[in-house]
Write an enzyme that holds these catalytic residues in place. Structure first.
Site, PDB file in Angstrom:
ATOM      1  N   ASP A 328     -17.099 -25.614  19.418  1.00 18.03           N
ATOM      2  CA  ASP A 328     -18.202 -24.791  19.933  1.00 18.03           C
ATOM      3  C   ASP A 328     -17.743 -23.882  21.066  1.00 18.03           C
ATOM      4  O   ASP A 328     -18.556 -23.447  21.888  1.00 18.03           O
ATOM      5  CB  ASP A 328     -19.334 -25.693  20.450  1.00 18.03           C
ATOM      6  N   THR A 353     -17.556 -19.831  25.448  1.00 14.02           N
ATOM      7  CA  THR A 353     -18.325 -21.054  25.245  1.00 14.02           C
ATOM      8  C   THR A 353     -19.601 -20.679  24.504  1.00 14.02           C
ATOM      9  O   THR A 353     -20.379 -19.845  24.965  1.00 14.02           O
ATOM     10  CB  THR A 353     -18.644 -21.761  26.578  1.00 14.02           C
ATOM     11  N   ARG A 354     -19.796 -21.272  23.338  1.00 20.60           N
ATOM     12  CA  ARG A 354     -20.926 -20.885  22.493  1.00 20.60           C
ATOM     13  C   ARG A 354     -22.196 -21.662  22.827  1.00 20.60           C
ATOM     14  O   ARG A 354     -23.284 -21.261  22.435  1.00 20.60           O
ATOM     15  CB  ARG A 354     -20.560 -21.093  21.020  1.00 20.60           C
ATOM     16  N   VAL A 355     -22.041 -22.787  23.515  1.00 17.88           N
ATOM     17  CA  VAL A 355     -23.191 -23.639  23.818  1.00 17.88           C
ATOM     18  C   VAL A 355     -23.357 -23.848  25.312  1.00 17.88           C
ATOM     19  O   VAL A 355     -24.464 -24.052  25.802  1.00 17.88           O
ATOM     20  CB  VAL A 355     -23.044 -25.013  23.113  1.00 17.88           C
TER      21      VAL A 355
END
Length: 477
Positions: A328, A353-355
């Site tokens: 993620d 950072t995707r989350v």
């Protein structure tokens, strides 16, 4: 073969468990005739006391990876020990150093494991999971403020050799001291000196009380090293799902693990693909990393941090891109950034950072966006300054702000800052003018930490921010 192993072998025979005979051996890869019925990943006990697990099953033959130092001889009898490969688990493992086979390596006596857990356990289903939104603080400004990680996230740590990958993950683990978080360090095919150095650091910092180290050395068998991350994951899963604990597992590193699996696959006759890796190399890592997450029933998290080597800094190579497509987000440690003096050497252009942004407040997201824009302007101004042309006041200010941000983000191993102090420092620099003197960064950090401690229900962030700005002679924007 010990007397106990002989008694166990005979007991399994008397119980009517399936038996077979070894008909061929190639290093650690064993071909057994018979042994039916049996399933993949079942545990097998050989007559000489050696254990192994099933790699594949054919109509008349079963192929097994031997887990012993020496493979069994042709003609040896094999019996099914267990329908699945299990790891010894329990809260008593906290504070211990163990091998993937469950042997204690720290000289603290035998392990008192209270339960077992499947090594190749299935990941929780989607309906069992919960959204991730709780920040996992690392104490590192480059991470917490710019590329944060939330509990339950899968965040890859990618970089060339000697760029600080292990140092970064160790710092994250050390920052969990005194918090309700169990950190499991997985050392895959490492030198004994590296394992000893990690354990010594954890004990010196008092972090061993909330840590578990699962270690395999370069002298262990390939099969044992291959199982290391799965064993660590099983130990963490048990604490997470059965004991309602927050867990973070560091896999150091999955590049070595992939190379081990490649050799095992080639010996077992698997067809080589790109870079000679087997076709299921993506699956073995995705099935491992997808076991991380956050459960709805207990609101506890399992965070995964796979470390990956990008040889020569090439993040487009096969293994880095494989892991990037599974996780993620990723922290990319760049050798050029490292040479420039920034520690940790996290690249602001390649990392993402995707989350993690869900763990930030609105003001923290605002500061992060402003910092990233300031760093982009800094790099452009730095490139322009190399031409030797006269710089405008705006360009000089961009260089000043960028240099200050780099100074604030540079942290030596063991140096930790709470995220509120990080936010105060970055906010201060972004709001400053060329006339402000911030030459003593160490003093500034100490004052920011003191100011952050005063935040409470009666003293909001805005009030503390105003006082901190006034103390440094900076007007609020």
């Amino acid at each position: 073969m010990t007397t106990r192993a002989a008694e166990l072998f005979q007991q399994l025979i008397d119980q009517g468990q399936p038996v077979g005979e070894v008909v061929a051996v190639d290093k650690f890869f064993v071909k057994v005739k018979g042994l039916q019925p049996i399933n993949v990943h079942a545990l097998v006990l050989f007559e000489d006391g050696t254990q192994g697990f099933v790699r594949s099953v054919e109509r008349n033959n079963v192929y097994i990876f031997s887990m012993g130092a020496k493979a069994p001889l042709v003609g040896t009898v094999a019996v099914r020990y267990s329908p699945q490969l299990n790891a010894a688990v329990g809260e008593s493992l906290i504070g211990r150093v163990i091998s993937p086979t469950g042997v204690p390596l720290d000289g603290k006596g035998p392990l008192r494991a209270t339960d077992s857990w499947p090594i190749f356990h299935s990941a929780p289903a989607i309906h069992e999971r919960e959204s991730l939104d709780e920040l996992l603080e690392t104490g590192i400004t480059m991470v917490d403020s710019l590329f944060p990680i939330v509990k339950g996230q899968r965040m890859a740590v990618i970089g060339d050799i000697k760029t600080g990958k292990t140092t970064l993950t160790t710092q994250l683990g050390l920052n969990q001291t005194g918090k309700d978080m169990i950190v499991i360090y997985t050392m895959i095919s490492k030198r004994q000196s590296e394992i000893d150095a990690l354990v010594a650091m954890l004990e010196a910092r008092g972090a061993m009380e909330h840590s578990i180290v699962v270690a395999s050395t370069i002298f262990d068998s390939l099969v044992t090293s291959y199982l290391a991350p799965y064993v660590a994951c099983s130990v963490g899963e048990y604490l997470w799902q059965a004991k309602d604990r927050d867990v973070t597992v560091i896999y150091d590193d999955l590049t070595s693990h992939a190379q081990i699996y490649r050799e095992m696959s080639l010996v077992s006759g698997g067809s080589p693909g790109r870079d000679s890796y087997p076709s299921d190399i993506f699956y073995i890592h995705s099935s491992l990393l997808e076991r991380a997450g956050k459960l709805h029933r207990n609101h506890r998290s399992f965070t995964a941090l796979p470390v990956v080597l990008a040889a020569g800094g090439d993040v487009t190579a096969y293994m880095p891109t494989n892991i990037i497509s599974i996780t993620d987000g990723q922290w990319i440690l760049d050798s050029e950034v490292f040479k420039d003096g920034l520690r940790p050497a996290v690249s602001t252009t390649l990392s993402v950072t995707r989350v993690g942004g869900r763990g930030h407040t609105g003001s923290q997201q605002d500061v992060a966006g402003r910092v990233l824009r300031a760093m982009t302007a800094y790099r452009q101004a730095l490139e322009f300054s190399h031409f030797g042309a006269e710089l405008s006041d705006a360009t000089r200010d961009e260089l000043r702000v960028g240099a200050l941000i780099k100074s604030i983000c540079t942290q030596l191993p063991g140096e930790s800052l709470p995220i509120i102090a990080q936010q105060l420092l970055l906010d201060l620099v972004l709001s400053s003018k060329p006339s402000h003197d911030f030459s003593d960064i160490k003093r500034l950090k100490n004052e920011a930490v003191k100011a952050a401690k005063t935040i409470s229900q009666t003293h909001s962030y805005e009030a503390v921010r105003s006082q901190f700005f006034t103390a440094q002679g900076v007007k609020e924007a």
